[in-house]
Design a protein around this motif. Structure first.
Motif, PDB file in Angstrom:
ATOM      1  N   UNK A   8       0.821  -1.206   0.000  1.00  0.00           N
ATOM      2  CA  UNK A   8       0.000   0.000   0.000  1.00  0.00           C
ATOM      3  C   UNK A   8       0.856   1.257   0.000  1.00  0.00           C
ATOM      4  N   UNK A   9       1.931   1.221   0.749  1.00  0.00           N
ATOM      5  CA  UNK A   9       2.831   2.378   0.829  1.00  0.00           C
ATOM      6  C   UNK A   9       3.467   2.666  -0.529  1.00  0.00           C
ATOM      7  N   UNK A  10       3.904   1.605  -1.201  1.00  0.00           N
ATOM      8  CA  UNK A  10       4.512   1.782  -2.531  1.00  0.00           C
ATOM      9  C   UNK A  10       3.495   2.360  -3.516  1.00  0.00           C
ATOM     10  N   UNK A  11       2.280   1.803  -3.506  1.00  0.00           N
ATOM     11  CA  UNK A  11       1.268   2.248  -4.476  1.00  0.00           C
ATOM     12  C   UNK A  11       0.772   3.666  -4.156  1.00  0.00           C
ATOM     13  N   UNK A  12       0.727   4.009  -2.870  1.00  0.00           N
ATOM     14  CA  UNK A  12       0.237   5.343  -2.494  1.00  0.00           C
ATOM     15  C   UNK A  12       1.183   6.439  -2.952  1.00  0.00           C
ATOM     16  N   UNK A  13       2.454   6.089  -3.125  1.00  0.00           N
ATOM     17  CA  UNK A  13       3.416   7.039  -3.667  1.00  0.00           C
ATOM     18  C   UNK A  13       3.698   8.184  -2.715  1.00  0.00           C
ATOM     19  N   UNK A  14       4.443   9.147  -3.209  1.00  0.00           N
ATOM     20  CA  UNK A  14       4.855  10.264  -2.355  1.00  0.00           C
ATOM     21  C   UNK A  14       4.491  11.610  -2.967  1.00  0.00           C
ATOM     22  N   UNK A  15       3.892  11.556  -4.178  1.00  0.00           N
ATOM     23  CA  UNK A  15       3.628  12.808  -4.886  1.00  0.00           C
ATOM     24  C   UNK A  15       2.153  13.205  -4.838  1.00  0.00           C
ATOM     25  N   UNK A  16       1.384  12.535  -3.982  1.00  0.00           N
ATOM     26  CA  UNK A  16      -0.033  12.884  -3.862  1.00  0.00           C
ATOM     27  C   UNK A  16      -0.922  12.198  -4.877  1.00  0.00           C
ATOM     28  N   UNK A  17      -0.323  11.534  -5.860  1.00  0.00           N
ATOM     29  CA  UNK A  17      -1.125  10.814  -6.853  1.00  0.00           C
ATOM     30  C   UNK A  17      -1.008   9.320  -6.560  1.00  0.00           C
ATOM     31  N   UNK A  18      -1.959   8.819  -5.785  1.00  0.00           N
ATOM     32  CA  UNK A  18      -1.903   7.411  -5.395  1.00  0.00           C
ATOM     33  C   UNK A  18      -2.322   6.515  -6.551  1.00  0.00           C
ATOM     34  N   UNK A  19      -1.637   5.393  -6.662  1.00  0.00           N
ATOM     35  CA  UNK A  19      -2.054   4.406  -7.660  1.00  0.00           C
ATOM     36  C   UNK A  19      -2.849   3.264  -7.011  1.00  0.00           C
ATOM     37  N   UNK A  20      -3.148   3.441  -5.737  1.00  0.00           N
ATOM     38  CA  UNK A  20      -3.916   2.422  -5.018  1.00  0.00           C
ATOM     39  C   UNK A  20      -5.404   2.763  -5.065  1.00  0.00           C
ATOM     40  N   UNK A  21      -6.159   1.889  -5.701  1.00  0.00           N
ATOM     41  CA  UNK A  21      -7.604   2.145  -5.764  1.00  0.00           C
ATOM     42  C   UNK A  21      -8.335   1.468  -4.612  1.00  0.00           C
ATOM     43  N   UNK A  22      -7.815   0.332  -4.178  1.00  0.00           N
ATOM     44  CA  UNK A  22      -8.490  -0.346  -3.078  1.00  0.00           C
ATOM     45  C   UNK A  22      -7.970  -1.741  -2.851  1.00  0.00           C
ATOM     46  N   UNK A  23      -8.750  -2.514  -2.147  1.00  0.00           N
ATOM     47  CA  UNK A  23      -8.419  -3.923  -1.911  1.00  0.00           C
ATOM     48  C   UNK A  23      -9.523  -4.786  -2.510  1.00  0.00           C
ATOM     49  N   UNK A  24      -9.154  -6.002  -2.866  1.00  0.00           N
ATOM     50  CA  UNK A  24     -10.136  -6.932  -3.441  1.00  0.00           C
ATOM     51  C   UNK A  24      -9.790  -8.345  -3.030  1.00  0.00           C
ATOM     52  N   UNK A  25     -10.809  -9.175  -2.942  1.00  0.00           N
ATOM     53  CA  UNK A  25     -10.566 -10.592  -2.710  1.00  0.00           C
ATOM     54  C   UNK A  25     -11.659 -11.421  -3.347  1.00  0.00           C
ATOM     55  N   UNK A  26     -11.321 -12.671  -3.587  1.00  0.00           N
ATOM     56  CA  UNK A  26     -12.275 -13.623  -4.155  1.00  0.00           C
ATOM     57  C   UNK A  26     -12.186 -14.876  -3.304  1.00  0.00           C
ATOM     58  N   UNK A  27     -13.223 -15.144  -2.546  1.00  0.00           N
ATOM     59  CA  UNK A  27     -13.223 -16.326  -1.677  1.00  0.00           C
ATOM     60  C   UNK A  27     -13.578 -17.556  -2.505  1.00  0.00           C
ATOM     61  N   UNK A  28     -12.606 -17.991  -3.298  1.00  0.00           N
ATOM     62  CA  UNK A  28     -12.840 -19.157  -4.154  1.00  0.00           C
ATOM     63  C   UNK A  28     -13.147 -20.406  -3.355  1.00  0.00           C
ATOM     64  N   UNK A  29     -12.742 -20.390  -2.097  1.00  0.00           N
ATOM     65  CA  UNK A  29     -13.062 -21.509  -1.216  1.00  0.00           C
ATOM     66  C   UNK A  29     -14.553 -21.722  -1.057  1.00  0.00           C
ATOM     67  N   UNK A  30     -15.349 -20.718  -1.444  1.00  0.00           N
ATOM     68  CA  UNK A  30     -16.811 -20.854  -1.366  1.00  0.00           C
ATOM     69  C   UNK A  30     -17.297 -22.051  -2.179  1.00  0.00           C
ATOM     70  N   UNK A  31     -16.562 -22.370  -3.244  1.00  0.00           N
ATOM     71  CA  UNK A  31     -16.989 -23.477  -4.099  1.00  0.00           C
ATOM     72  C   UNK A  31     -16.814 -24.844  -3.419  1.00  0.00           C
ATOM     73  N   UNK A  32     -16.072 -24.850  -2.323  1.00  0.00           N
ATOM     74  CA  UNK A  32     -15.893 -26.098  -1.584  1.00  0.00           C
ATOM     75  C   UNK A  32     -16.824 -26.197  -0.378  1.00  0.00           C
ATOM     76  N   UNK A  33     -17.681 -25.196  -0.189  1.00  0.00           N
ATOM     77  CA  UNK A  33     -18.594 -25.202   0.956  1.00  0.00           C
ATOM     78  C   UNK A  33     -19.852 -25.984   0.588  1.00  0.00           C
ATOM     79  N   UNK A  34     -20.098 -27.057   1.316  1.00  0.00           N
ATOM     80  CA  UNK A  34     -21.186 -27.944   0.917  1.00  0.00           C
ATOM     81  C   UNK A  34     -22.436 -27.784   1.772  1.00  0.00           C
ATOM     82  N   UNK A  35     -22.406 -26.863   2.720  1.00  0.00           N
ATOM     83  CA  UNK A  35     -23.623 -26.572   3.475  1.00  0.00           C
ATOM     84  C   UNK A  35     -23.838 -25.059   3.472  1.00  0.00           C
ATOM     85  N   UNK A  36     -25.068 -24.682   3.659  1.00  0.00           N
ATOM     86  CA  UNK A  36     -25.428 -23.272   3.717  1.00  0.00           C
ATOM     87  C   UNK A  36     -24.674 -22.557   4.844  1.00  0.00           C
ATOM     88  N   UNK A  37     -24.540 -23.235   5.960  1.00  0.00           N
ATOM     89  CA  UNK A  37     -23.845 -22.650   7.107  1.00  0.00           C
ATOM     90  C   UNK A  37     -22.388 -22.353   6.752  1.00  0.00           C
TER      91      UNK A  37
END
Lengths: 406, 406
Positions: A177-206
């Motif tokens: 995050x520090x690298x992407x935020x940069x030092x010149x006020x123009x951040x290249x960090x838009x955000x965070x993202x994730x994909x819980x692919x493990x959801x495909x292995x969940x065999x119950x609603x719970x």
């Protein structure tokens, strides 16, 4: 067991027999009434929450479908998994595209070219300090005075040991995050993202609901840690059709990425996310033979048309390479152009119900994989001109990994 | 463990980055020197026997490859598995084409149209009295006075309980032969054919040789029974790359059908039919991430590029979705655009040997399936003009199931 269904497949532009006007099988059939209902259901699901959709185009890969998924708005955000998909949606006018596969230096020039040509905002994902530094160095070199096009980055998070990403609690998150935020006020960090692919292995609603919570909490926590470190983190992006379908809260989330919901498939049925009647896609096929001694029906849809995806093998009911719609039959095995069909419980199959030449529809195990076997959709359910309401139009898919489209 | 190999991927017409001139990964790479050696080896294998080759085009689906397989002779016989393949090879000038998937009435008009347009001989296969009668009735109706085009049929035999066909000893064989032979002196029976697909389940050389014998003996026996019944049976056709590679005799056989030999793959290696150095096809891919805690390398070739074929799972060594060339690494699992790479024996993987951005080549489990994921081949090994000997040319594939090519 019901009788095999048969569509009236008259007057089709692609795949049609020149003499009979009938579709040659196998072909990929899309029911747009069902698809539209799936899209509406996801829209209603998100309507009560302050969260944007960023639909994933990797399932559909077809502009008419993507326009429905975005209600025709080019302002809609989209997710892509290849540069080819990026080129296709950018050339169709979309202006906010997330390339959601870890970026490498070799692909940065092409992503920058796509962004600059169209003025689109193109976001990448990365999960290492090394790639964050390479990305910042690249954008510094590639930047120009005309202000056209913008590349920025999401930090990919690992919330479920599934695939890629940094842990929300890791030191590396802050370092990147520090690298992407940069030092010149123009951040290249838009955000965070994730994909819980493990959801495909969940065999119950719970289990699936727990995974959805884990996905959300991990992403929100990572964003909070960045902000606590003084790093702006505008977007918190999560998603998969299963987790978004069962999530009980979207608190702290700004966007969700969903793709397969548009068609649904037997994996989604197995996960309890939809009903079999909500599958919009099927492979139309013809019975080409009987093996009476073994009670096997042969169809002209093999793994080339269905894909070799067997993802329901871990579910309570293993549906092989697909279920025959409205029957208790499944495609148990396949060769390149042959599917071998048996009953889902091993009970005897009365072959006389399905004479050679009967036409059947196979519901896909995994819609993304089955659709990828075809160059386009035979679309039923659309308003027609003189051809009549029962005939199909053709919606082409874009495929491959090249960016020749733009 | 060796260092990752890297090809010089400069100046490519398709899939190339416009700015760098490099190929975008994943892409499908074909080594024609290796392919030509595979073709020569099969030719030598058959040279000492009075048997013709009828190469199967379903693996390659590309005219430059098919021309090599047939030594440029349009008189060569070919096997196809779709009407799309039939249209492609007929439009390229081939005149003896066997459509080797059980024919149904819906496809007969299109097959007749292809035969009539080009004057090609198009043969179908069938394995039921019902379809023999439908075929004879169709050809009687479709016949014309100009003599252009010819449809005839092979009776498909079941020698291994694998898929389709009638048993060589069955009464049905003679009944079908009688129908096809007709009563007017113009027989529509060209011969008998079988495909011992069970060969792919033979895990020892002894079993595989026994399967090859079973294939040959069954086909010869069926032809003899037809002839004993006074029915002419000109052709006795067998084949698969594994059975033809190990057969100790072709006595009584008139033609062999082989396809995957042109590229070879890891299934063929597992069956003992070739060496890993004889694999002509690979998927060029880039390392896109590391999961240090689990010792996993992420590459940008997922099941979309590799296919989901896991056919070596039954072999002594399960190579997952493919082996990384010149290493002990395998693609153990995959998502749509991600491959997860580990060592083949579970030993620790030194990720520092493969930094993000490294390029690797994945050897395919099943060449037919992996090749089908791409629209064409990046071809190395061909003589070049100014581009230099290390650059690639592009050979397009034909795909799908439509017959728009003709």
């Amino acid at each position: 067991m019901t009788q095999p269904s048969s569509l009236n497949l008259a007057r089709h532009p692609v795949g049609a027999s020149h003499q009979t006007g009938r579709l040659l099988t196998p072909c990929l059939v899309l029911d747009t009434a069902c698809m539209d209902a799936n899209i509406a259901r996801m829209r209603e699901r998100l309507a009560g929450h302050s969260v944007l959709a960023r639909p994933h185009v990797k399932t559909a890969k077809s502009m008419p479908v993507i326009r429905r998924m975005t209600h025709g708005s080019a302002a809609a955000r989209l997710t892509v998994s290849t540069l080819s998909e990026a080129a296709a949606v950018i050339s169709a006018g979309y202006r906010d595209v997330l390339y959601a596969v870890g970026v490498v230096p070799q692909k940065m020039p092409e992503l920058a070219r796509l962004a600059r040509l169209s003025g689109a905002r193109v976001s990448v994902i990365l999960d290492s300090l090394e790639m964050a530094q390479a990305f910042v160095a690249f954008t510094a070199t590639a930047s120009s005075s005309d202000g056209l096009g913008l590349l920025d980055a999401f930090i990919e998070l690992d919330v479920d040991d599934h695939r890629a990403g940094v842990r929300p609690e890791s030191d590396e998150l802050i370092a990147i995050g520090t690298v992407l935020a940069g030092t010149d006020g123009i951040s290249q960090l838009r955000g965070v993202m994730t994909h819980a692919g493990g959801a495909y292995d969940c065999l119950t609603r719970v289990d699936l609901e727990a995974m959805a919570t884990r996905e959300r909490v991990g992403a929100v926590r990572a964003a909070q840690r960045l902000r606590d470190a003084g790093i702006a983190c505008a977007e918190v992006s999560i998603g998969s059709t299963p987790t978004v379908s069962v999530a009980t809260s979207f608190s702290g989330i700004t966007e969700v990425r969903v793709g397969v919901y548009v068609f649904n498939d037997l994996v989604m049925v197995g996960l309890g996310v939809c009903e079999e009647s909500q599958l919009a896609l099927s492979v139309h096929t013809t019975v080409i033979g009987h093996q009476a001694q073994r009670g096997i029906l042969l169809i002209d849809a093999g793994w080339m048309a269905l894909s070799s995806d067997r993802s329901t093998a871990i579910h309570a009911q293993d549906l092989g390479l697909g279920r025959i719609a409205h029957t208790n039959l499944v495609v148990r095995s396949a060769n390149q152009e042959h599917g071998l069909v048996q009953t889902d419980d091993g009970s005897p199959l009365d072959l006389s119900l399905y004479p050679i030449g009967s036409e059947l529809r196979v519901l896909p195990i995994h819609a993304c994989a089955t659709a990828a076997a075809f160059s386009g959709y035979q679309v039923f359910g659309e308003p027609q001109g003189s051809a009549g309401a029962q005939s199909a139009t053709y919606w082409p898919r874009f495929g491959g990994w090249s960016t020749d489209a733009l």
